[in-house]
Design a protein around this motif. Sequence first.
Motif, short mmCIF file in Angstrom:
data_model
loop_
_atom_site.label_atom_id
_atom_site.label_comp_id
_atom_site.label_asym_id
_atom_site.label_seq_id
_atom_site.Cartn_x
_atom_site.Cartn_y
_atom_site.Cartn_z
N PHE A 170 0.14 6.97 3.41
CA PHE A 170 -0.12 5.97 4.46
C PHE A 170 0.71 4.72 4.23
O PHE A 170 1.32 4.18 5.16
N GLN A 171 0.73 4.22 3.00
CA GLN A 171 1.45 2.98 2.70
C GLN A 171 2.94 3.12 2.97
O GLN A 171 3.58 2.19 3.46
N SER A 172 3.48 4.30 2.69
CA SER A 172 4.90 4.54 2.97
C SER A 172 5.16 4.59 4.48
O SER A 172 6.11 3.98 4.98
N ALA A 173 4.28 5.30 5.21
CA ALA A 173 4.50 5.51 6.64
C ALA A 173 4.30 4.24 7.45
O ALA A 173 5.06 3.95 8.38
N VAL A 174 3.27 3.46 7.12
CA VAL A 174 2.88 2.32 7.96
C VAL A 174 3.49 1.01 7.49
O VAL A 174 3.91 0.18 8.29
N HIS A 175 3.54 0.80 6.17
CA HIS A 175 4.03 -0.48 5.66
C HIS A 175 5.42 -0.39 5.03
O HIS A 175 5.93 -1.36 4.50
N GLY A 176 6.02 0.79 5.09
CA GLY A 176 7.41 0.94 4.71
C GLY A 176 7.71 0.79 3.24
O GLY A 176 8.85 0.50 2.86
N VAL A 177 6.72 1.01 2.37
CA VAL A 177 6.95 0.92 0.91
C VAL A 177 7.50 2.25 0.44
O VAL A 177 6.87 3.30 0.62
N ALA A 178 8.69 2.22 -0.17
CA ALA A 178 9.38 3.47 -0.51
C ALA A 178 8.62 4.31 -1.53
O ALA A 178 8.44 5.51 -1.36
N LYS A 179 8.17 3.70 -2.60
CA LYS A 179 7.44 4.43 -3.63
C LYS A 179 6.24 3.58 -4.06
O LYS A 179 6.28 2.88 -5.07
N PRO A 180 5.16 3.64 -3.31
CA PRO A 180 4.03 2.74 -3.56
C PRO A 180 3.40 2.96 -4.93
O PRO A 180 3.28 4.10 -5.41
N THR A 181 3.00 1.87 -5.55
CA THR A 181 2.24 1.95 -6.79
C THR A 181 0.76 2.17 -6.44
O THR A 181 0.26 1.65 -5.46
N VAL A 182 0.08 2.95 -7.28
CA VAL A 182 -1.30 3.33 -7.02
C VAL A 182 -2.17 2.92 -8.20
O VAL A 182 -1.79 3.15 -9.36
N GLY A 183 -3.32 2.32 -7.92
CA GLY A 183 -4.26 1.95 -8.97
C GLY A 183 -5.67 2.40 -8.64
O GLY A 183 -6.04 2.50 -7.47
N LEU A 184 -6.45 2.69 -9.68
CA LEU A 184 -7.86 3.03 -9.51
C LEU A 184 -8.71 1.80 -9.78
O LEU A 184 -8.57 1.17 -10.85
N LEU A 185 -9.57 1.43 -8.84
CA LEU A 185 -10.42 0.26 -9.01
C LEU A 185 -11.49 0.56 -10.06
O LEU A 185 -12.18 1.58 -10.00
N ASN A 186 -11.61 -0.36 -11.04
CA ASN A 186 -12.53 -0.15 -12.16
C ASN A 186 -13.06 -1.50 -12.64
O ASN A 186 -12.64 -2.55 -12.17
#
Length: 357
Positions: A170-186
């Motif tokens: 989703f982040q790539s398609a809608v906000h144009g981020v080429a390789k989005p970083t992903v984090g788990l909320l903790n």
Amino acid sequence: MASPTLISLDAMGGDHGPSVVVGGVKDYLSRHDGEGVRFLLHGDEAAIRAEMARCALTDAVCDVRHTDKVVAMDEKPAQAMRRGKGSSLWNAIEAVKTGEAAAAVSAGNTGALMAISKLLLRMAAPGLERPAIVASWPTTRGYTAVLDVGANIGSDAKQLIEFAIMGEAFQSAVHGVAKPTVGLLNVGSEDMKGHDEVREAHAILREGGIPLNYHGFVEGDDIAKGTVDVVVTDGFTGNIALKTAEGTARFISGLLKEALTSGPIAKLGALIAMPALKRMAARIDPNAINGGPLLGLNGIVVKSHGGATPRGYGNAIRIAVDLARSDYMAKVGANLGRLAALEQPAPAAETLGETHQ
């Protein structure tokens, strides 16, 4: 010549119905390149065409499908599934199911939208019980995708990884981020922090079997910082975080307004600072980030806020068009396939040589 991207709209959904939906179409076309995009509007034809005339929209842009049936904003999801067939909401989703439309948008009843979408489109992954709702969260670096924000109260490790896969696409398609970083909320950044499901998902993502740009654990204050592009959590925690942020924003806005109108000098200062204040207001305006896709379906469905303005609805349409024109579905499908392969047990090793008696 390529076929136009057809977006199916529930014209009767939301607090204002056709006035906002048709106004949203006009807003989208005025702010974006509308070439190759057409709209299929479901609902009361007379009301829709009256708004089309007011907005100077023609049949070249909008195709109207009449129905008298509407799902009420307070209708229970079970009732909507039993009695909703033929309604504007149902027909908008069915157009995606049949392949006529590339995506659907509705500002209607959230529970009914989710239930009917799941019934008609089915889920893309067996483990997902309900679609995940993603929110585009304004940060100091732009926007962070946060999911789930309310659809799935509890989520196991597999579902959290599925959210990560969907949020990244989703982040790539809608906000144009080429390789989005992903984090788990903790509740902390250390490996031993958090409950079993979060730690299990963390271990799998860290091993790198799924090609995501995994950052690791993030905490609540990392969301507004924009530490990562995608924040993954269960719907219980995500919804609390979202509602807390919305309440805090309203509280601070109220304090700021009170301070800036407290006297003649304060009012003069507010007048001088007005351009900067307007820019700040635009960054946190809910209509500027309106449109939450229901991720995990075999099709694209975007939920608009029920009280959205035409500009807000236009933003929801923009998200639907961007997703429809991207490789979002293919990318999610490929990574879900990799996740399924990781879950398969390793084949038993063949016995070599003679068996010892």
